[in-house]
Design a protein around this motif. Structure first.
Motif, PDB file in Angstrom:
ATOM      1  N   SER A 206      74.214  26.374  -6.230  1.00 36.03           N
ATOM      2  CA  SER A 206      72.956  26.428  -5.301  1.00 36.03           C
ATOM      3  C   SER A 206      73.527  26.506  -3.869  1.00 36.03           C
ATOM      4  O   SER A 206      72.993  26.999  -2.897  1.00 36.03           O
ATOM      5  CB  SER A 206      72.095  25.195  -5.345  1.00 36.03           C
ATOM      6  OG  SER A 206      72.849  24.038  -4.989  1.00 36.03           O
TER       7      SER A 206
ATOM      8  N   ARG B  35      74.861  30.084  -3.092  1.00 35.84           N
ATOM      9  CA  ARG B  35      73.371  31.038  -2.844  1.00 35.84           C
ATOM     10  C   ARG B  35      72.863  30.814  -1.432  1.00 35.84           C
ATOM     11  O   ARG B  35      72.466  31.797  -0.639  1.00 35.84           O
ATOM     12  CB  ARG B  35      72.262  30.506  -3.826  1.00 35.84           C
ATOM     13  CG  ARG B  35      72.499  31.376  -5.155  1.00 35.84           C
ATOM     14  CD  ARG B  35      71.243  30.864  -6.079  1.00 35.84           C
ATOM     15  NE  ARG B  35      71.550  31.214  -7.301  1.00 35.84           N
ATOM     16  CZ  ARG B  35      71.076  30.554  -8.535  1.00 35.84           C
ATOM     17  NH1 ARG B  35      70.508  29.585  -8.500  1.00 35.84           N
ATOM     18  NH2 ARG B  35      71.466  30.913  -9.743  1.00 35.84           N
ATOM     19  N   ASN B  36      72.939  29.621  -0.974  1.00 34.07           N
ATOM     20  CA  ASN B  36      72.405  29.252   0.350  1.00 34.07           C
ATOM     21  C   ASN B  36      73.280  30.046   1.506  1.00 34.07           C
ATOM     22  O   ASN B  36      72.891  30.416   2.492  1.00 34.07           O
ATOM     23  CB  ASN B  36      72.347  27.704   0.466  1.00 34.07           C
ATOM     24  CG  ASN B  36      71.291  27.179  -0.188  1.00 34.07           C
ATOM     25  OD1 ASN B  36      69.877  27.560  -0.288  1.00 34.07           O
ATOM     26  ND2 ASN B  36      70.978  25.991  -0.706  1.00 34.07           N
TER      27      ASN B  36
END
Length: 109
Positions: free
Chosen positions: A5, A8-9
């Motif tokens: 995550s 992804r950010n």
């Protein structure tokens, strides 16, 4: 794996800032006390970048060592864990100066 995550950010932020421009390189700063596994970020980066302007970009990561400053003697000293004691042996508090960073340092388009 929270690194997926995080990656992804990172890709999302870089892609947004790049707009339509193709990204050639992304430089990250990931401190050794940040709790983030650099190898996992490297592994996830290519997958997360697929289909974006970040696809194919070179990922460069700097890993600052942990560094703290003793509030008792005001000296800086290296640390490998966020809970440490100054070599002066005082029971003073310490401030972490570096090693907890997790940031996008720059990008090249």
């Amino acid at each position: 794996m929270h690194e997926l995550s995080i990656t992804r950010n990172i890709v999302g932020i870089v892609a947004e800032k790049a707009g339509e421009r193709k990204v050639k390189a992304v430089q990250l700063t990931v401190g050794k006390l940040s709790g983030v596994e650099v190898k996992a970020i490297q592994f996830c980066f290519g997958v997360c970048a697929q289909g974006t302007v970040v696809e194919g970009a070179e990922l460069q990561i700097t890993e600052p060592e942990g560094l703290a400053r003793c509030q008792g003697c005001d000296k800086e000293f290296p640390i490998e864990h966020p809970v440490a004691r100054c070599p002066c042996e005082r029971k003073a508090r310490m401030d972490i100066v570096s090693g907890q960073e997790l940031l996008i340092a720059s990008m090249e388009t």
